[in-house]
Design a protein around this motif. Sequence first.
Motif, PDB file in Angstrom:
ATOM      1  N   GLY A   1      71.458  34.127 102.403  1.00 28.81           N
ATOM      2  CA  GLY A   1      70.462  34.737 101.598  1.00 28.81           C
ATOM      3  C   GLY A   1      70.794  34.766 100.210  1.00 28.81           C
ATOM      4  N   THR A   2      72.030  34.408  99.889  1.00 24.87           N
ATOM      5  CA  THR A   2      72.380  34.112  98.256  1.00 24.87           C
ATOM      6  C   THR A   2      71.764  33.008  98.236  1.00 24.87           C
ATOM      7  OG1 THR A   2      74.398  35.217  98.650  1.00 24.87           O
ATOM      8  CG2 THR A   2      74.324  33.623  96.933  1.00 24.87           C
ATOM      9  N   LEU A   3      71.822  31.926  99.330  1.00 25.16           N
ATOM     10  CA  LEU A   3      71.259  30.570  98.750  1.00 25.16           C
ATOM     11  C   LEU A   3      69.887  30.676  98.560  1.00 25.16           C
ATOM     12  CD1 LEU A   3      71.678  27.338  98.643  1.00 25.16           C
ATOM     13  CD2 LEU A   3      71.293  27.511 101.197  1.00 25.16           C
ATOM     14  N   ALA A   4      69.134  31.295  99.232  1.00 26.06           N
ATOM     15  CA  ALA A   4      67.647  31.543  98.999  1.00 26.06           C
ATOM     16  C   ALA A   4      67.400  32.111  97.642  1.00 26.06           C
ATOM     17  CB  ALA A   4      67.003  32.490 100.114  1.00 26.06           C
ATOM     18  N   TRP A   5      68.110  33.174  97.230  1.00 30.16           N
ATOM     19  CA  TRP A   5      67.742  33.914  96.257  1.00 30.16           C
ATOM     20  C   TRP A   5      68.382  33.102  95.021  1.00 30.16           C
ATOM     21  CZ3 TRP A   5      72.155  35.019  93.088  1.00 30.16           C
ATOM     22  CH2 TRP A   5      72.135  35.695  91.926  1.00 30.16           C
ATOM     23  N   ALA A   6      69.158  32.292  95.037  1.00 37.30           N
ATOM     24  CA  ALA A   6      69.614  31.432  94.009  1.00 37.30           C
ATOM     25  C   ALA A   6      68.598  30.354  93.621  1.00 37.30           C
ATOM     26  CB  ALA A   6      70.906  30.811  94.333  1.00 37.30           C
TER      27      ALA A   6
ATOM     28  N   GLY B   1      71.878  22.871  88.085  1.00 33.57           N
ATOM     29  CA  GLY B   1      73.299  22.901  88.585  1.00 33.57           C
ATOM     30  C   GLY B   1      74.166  23.744  87.995  1.00 33.57           C
ATOM     31  N   TRP B   2      74.131  23.896  86.411  1.00 33.01           N
ATOM     32  CA  TRP B   2      74.742  24.550  85.826  1.00 33.01           C
ATOM     33  C   TRP B   2      74.387  26.201  85.978  1.00 33.01           C
ATOM     34  CZ3 TRP B   2      79.308  23.252  84.255  1.00 33.01           C
ATOM     35  CH2 TRP B   2      79.455  22.085  83.603  1.00 33.01           C
ATOM     36  N   ALA B   3      73.130  26.443  86.163  1.00 35.30           N
ATOM     37  CA  ALA B   3      72.842  27.820  86.490  1.00 35.30           C
ATOM     38  C   ALA B   3      73.158  28.271  87.911  1.00 35.30           C
ATOM     39  CB  ALA B   3      71.178  28.012  86.405  1.00 35.30           C
ATOM     40  N   GLN B   4      73.439  27.165  88.761  1.00 37.49           N
ATOM     41  CA  GLN B   4      73.759  27.880  90.206  1.00 37.49           C
ATOM     42  C   GLN B   4      75.539  28.019  90.299  1.00 37.49           C
ATOM     43  OE1 GLN B   4      72.134  28.789  92.198  1.00 37.49           O
ATOM     44  NE2 GLN B   4      70.339  27.556  91.988  1.00 37.49           N
ATOM     45  N   VAL B   5      76.430  27.412  89.303  1.00 36.17           N
ATOM     46  CA  VAL B   5      77.649  27.757  89.286  1.00 36.17           C
ATOM     47  C   VAL B   5      78.078  29.031  89.603  1.00 36.17           C
ATOM     48  CG1 VAL B   5      79.746  27.779  87.960  1.00 36.17           C
ATOM     49  CG2 VAL B   5      78.492  26.058  87.900  1.00 36.17           C
ATOM     50  N   PRO B   6      77.648  30.117  88.772  1.00 37.79           N
ATOM     51  CA  PRO B   6      77.962  31.548  89.285  1.00 37.79           C
ATOM     52  C   PRO B   6      77.503  32.103  90.584  1.00 37.79           C
ATOM     53  CG  PRO B   6      76.438  31.575  87.410  1.00 37.79           C
ATOM     54  CD  PRO B   6      76.707  30.073  87.642  1.00 37.79           C
ATOM     55  N   ARG B   7      76.385  31.553  90.870  1.00 37.14           N
ATOM     56  CA  ARG B   7      75.319  31.945  92.157  1.00 37.14           C
ATOM     57  C   ARG B   7      76.051  31.410  93.373  1.00 37.14           C
ATOM     58  NH1 ARG B   7      71.833  31.526  87.897  1.00 37.14           N
ATOM     59  NH2 ARG B   7      70.198  33.505  87.545  1.00 37.14           N
ATOM     60  N   MET B   8      76.360  30.208  93.366  1.00 40.03           N
ATOM     61  CA  MET B   8      76.847  29.599  94.686  1.00 40.03           C
ATOM     62  C   MET B   8      78.258  29.296  94.768  1.00 40.03           C
ATOM     63  SD  MET B   8      74.227  29.934  96.601  1.00 40.03           S
ATOM     64  CE  MET B   8      74.711  29.110  97.758  1.00 40.03           C
ATOM     65  N   LEU B   9      78.973  29.022  93.725  1.00 44.84           N
ATOM     66  CA  LEU B   9      80.101  28.135  93.751  1.00 44.84           C
ATOM     67  C   LEU B   9      81.213  29.392  94.526  1.00 44.84           C
ATOM     68  CD1 LEU B   9      81.906  25.866  92.859  1.00 44.84           C
ATOM     69  CD2 LEU B   9      82.796  27.254  90.762  1.00 44.84           C
ATOM     70  N   SER B  10      81.720  30.666  94.005  1.00 44.96           N
ATOM     71  CA  SER B  10      82.500  31.277  94.631  1.00 44.96           C
ATOM     72  C   SER B  10      81.965  31.785  96.090  1.00 44.96           C
ATOM     73  CB  SER B  10      82.976  32.394  93.969  1.00 44.96           C
ATOM     74  OG  SER B  10      81.858  33.126  93.365  1.00 44.96           O
TER      75      SER B  10
ATOM     76  N   TRP C   1      65.574  30.643  94.511  1.00 41.64           N
ATOM     77  CA  TRP C   1      64.152  31.224  93.665  1.00 41.64           C
ATOM     78  C   TRP C   1      64.531  31.546  92.297  1.00 41.64           C
ATOM     79  CZ3 TRP C   1      64.221  36.399  92.246  1.00 41.64           C
ATOM     80  CH2 TRP C   1      63.054  37.155  91.885  1.00 41.64           C
ATOM     81  N   GLU C   2      65.668  31.887  91.858  1.00 47.37           N
ATOM     82  CA  GLU C   2      66.021  32.164  90.597  1.00 47.37           C
ATOM     83  C   GLU C   2      66.049  30.713  89.629  1.00 47.37           C
ATOM     84  OE1 GLU C   2      69.129  34.885  89.588  1.00 47.37           O
ATOM     85  OE2 GLU C   2      67.528  36.565  89.239  1.00 47.37           O
ATOM     86  N   SER C   3      66.786  30.036  90.019  1.00 43.86           N
ATOM     87  CA  SER C   3      67.094  29.013  89.171  1.00 43.86           C
ATOM     88  C   SER C   3      66.872  27.467  89.769  1.00 43.86           C
ATOM     89  CB  SER C   3      68.491  29.031  88.923  1.00 43.86           C
ATOM     90  OG  SER C   3      68.793  30.245  88.145  1.00 43.86           O
ATOM     91  N   GLY C   4      66.407  27.402  90.902  1.00 45.69           N
ATOM     92  CA  GLY C   4      66.057  26.079  91.503  1.00 45.69           C
ATOM     93  C   GLY C   4      67.387  25.119  91.347  1.00 45.69           C
ATOM     94  N   ALA C   5      66.945  23.938  90.963  1.00 43.34           N
ATOM     95  CA  ALA C   5      67.860  22.816  91.183  1.00 43.34           C
ATOM     96  C   ALA C   5      68.894  22.797  90.060  1.00 43.34           C
ATOM     97  CB  ALA C   5      67.169  21.376  91.181  1.00 43.34           C
TER      98      ALA C   5
END
Lengths: 675, 99
Positions: B54-59, B67-76, B61-65
């Motif tokens: 669900g996090t992946l789908a949301w992330a 990479g830096w925007a995905q750090v807080p969303r997907m890293l931890s 949807w919010e920020s696409g590809a």
Amino acid sequence: MTFALPRHRHLTRCTMNAVLGLAALPALAQMPEPDTPPAPVAAAMPIPVGTDWPYYGGDGNAQRFSPLSQITPGNVGSLERAFVYHTGDLPPGDTAGKYAPETTPLKIGDSLVLCTAMNMLISIDAATGEENWRFDPEVAPEAVPYGATCRGVAAYTDPESPEEAPCKVRVIEATLDARLIALDLGTGAPCAGFGTGGQVDLWQGIGEKVPGFYAVTAAPTVVGGVIVTGAQVKDGQAEDAPSGVVRAFDAVTGELAWAWDLAAPEDMRNGPPEGQTYTRGTPNMWTTATADEARGIVYLPLGNSAVDYYGSNRSETENTYATSLVALDAGTGEELWHFQTVRHDVWDYDLGSQATLLEYKGQPGILLPSKQGDLYILNRETGTPLTPVGELTELPQGDIEPDFVADSQPVSLWATLRKPPLTEKRMWGFTPIDQLYCRIRFRQAVYDGYLTPPSTKNYIQYPGYTGGSDWGSVAVDPKRGLLIANYNDIPNLNRLVTRAEADAEGMRPLGGPGGHVTSRGQPQVGAPYGVKTNAGWRSGLTDLPCTQPPYGGITAIDLETGETVWDVPLGTARRSGPFGLPSLLPFTIGTPNNGGAVVTASGLIFIGAATDNLFRAIDTETGETLWTDALPAGGQANPISYEVDGRQYVLISAGGHHAMETGTSDAIIAYRLPD
Amino acid sequence: MILGLTLFGGGAWLISLGGSWYYALAGVGLVLTGVLLNHGSMKAFWLYLLVWAGTLAWAWWESGADGWAQVPRMLSPTVILLLMLLCIPSLSRAGQDRN
């Protein structure tokens, strides 16, 4: 409006300059072939930018463009250090954490001349970095304002002085403790005929001497035989602050030629009457002016009034000129025109960039960058915009001073560096927890988009007060018709504080009891509120910015159309990370940056500026980084390019910057291709 | 559990300010995962996988590809997923022991 030639005692010198093509620059510099006696007229020609870097901005047009082309996109990869020169000016205990030299040398003849953070003047050999001479004006540490900075110096050739006479060619510096100093370029000896023993005291007519309140950090500009300088007045202390007067001094004698006090231009032209001062608290020029030598005009990018974030108590004349580019007759100091970029500025959107002269669609143009990111080109004779200027209407008025905050503002419809307004999803962090924290802070803050007026709640100002464009200004590649601009893309989180709260927190202005310089608070005495600013909106949890990268970029804009050719983030993540720890990541992130670029005819952009402390060469056509070198501290200074014995050099001052957290160094580093 | 409660609490606050619903929902997912983990149930892994997906789908949807925007969303969340994968042997053993 048409332009009339200045009628003034300097007319003789102006005319001579025009006739001989002498302009402000050194005839003494060596011609490439010293054996051939140069023709008299040729000898008197101004030294063009190329072999030399005779003005702070490269040539008199301040295009930051070098016609040299030995270093190319093809061979730049093999660039290596020619020398590293250490100025020896490193912060002693009481100024530690306040150094930001930001120095750009001049290169004239065989030598480089530069100033250091504490205003030492030094001449070194341009090929070897060997020291020729140095002069220490012994500036007291208390004189350091926001930072110990000396962005550059000016040179002037006295056309009436005989060849080989001392100070025929002189270097001119303005200091943190508000002195103008003139030295012989060849020997470093003070020019005896200039002021008193080679110095002029700029405190004259300013009022009570409060060290650090009134300081010059920018290079002065010489035009028509006069030296034009403003000064940095410490922001946000009190309404009753030193005047923003801009003055011109005879480049040979140091006598006051004229003063331009925007609140009393006629009365103060020859200085204030006995016992009085120039009008206090008026908008100042803390950056460098640009001169059109042939037209006898000097262009002043002005800042804001002394109190930046509250305006109801400003005078009408302050409101007329604040945050404007003002064109003055360089001979008389009379105003020719002005162009205002922000009405009733309550955002500290000072004009910090030196403007650039260029020919634009067959007209004499002047290019004006701004902190809000808008780029304008004006006709430099009349001030009429040559690029379309629109009007933003129905802007938010806020609840602090809705009658003062302007409901409409000018906007460039030609080109801007400003990005779309912030949204919640652009809040950032290292984990979901700190991202959530910043998202809550975003929702709590007052934010109505661009030009949100100040509030006693946390409010977002975007772009923040570092721009857009700051003192590094922009560069122009006339060959390719491109404008090269590096820029910041970070908000400020600010809050007005009531007088009671400001007092309780000990926010006191300089010059009063207990007054001291603080980084995040400005007392704004005389206004009902002080202000707290958080530049870059750093998260209270991790010290990371609350907004996502990039925080800065560099772009090429087509001068013909205003369209963006490329736009890329500037700076890697190698020195960034949570809790101030370097991540060592070699990936491009786009860091905040300060300091401009030099563009070469061969299609290269050289720039430091970013907080990753890399000096880099970028392909002008594509924006691709072709070469980097790690500096000992931040390259927050405009680099230059020059030639010695047929070899091209690129040079940057790697002094670091206290506010950019890029370390401290005294290294001046020159590069060239291998033997 | 603590992570989940923090996210839920902060997320609820964000919703009350008109912001994203993701954090509170993810917080609920994490709290339930924690409860199941304490019971040594294999369901904890499957639930977390659902939260992660669900996090992946949301992330995206919010920020696409970006990479830096995905750090807080997907890293931890992804680090936690890897830790959960490491837990699978002990979870399945706990399940077998109960059987």
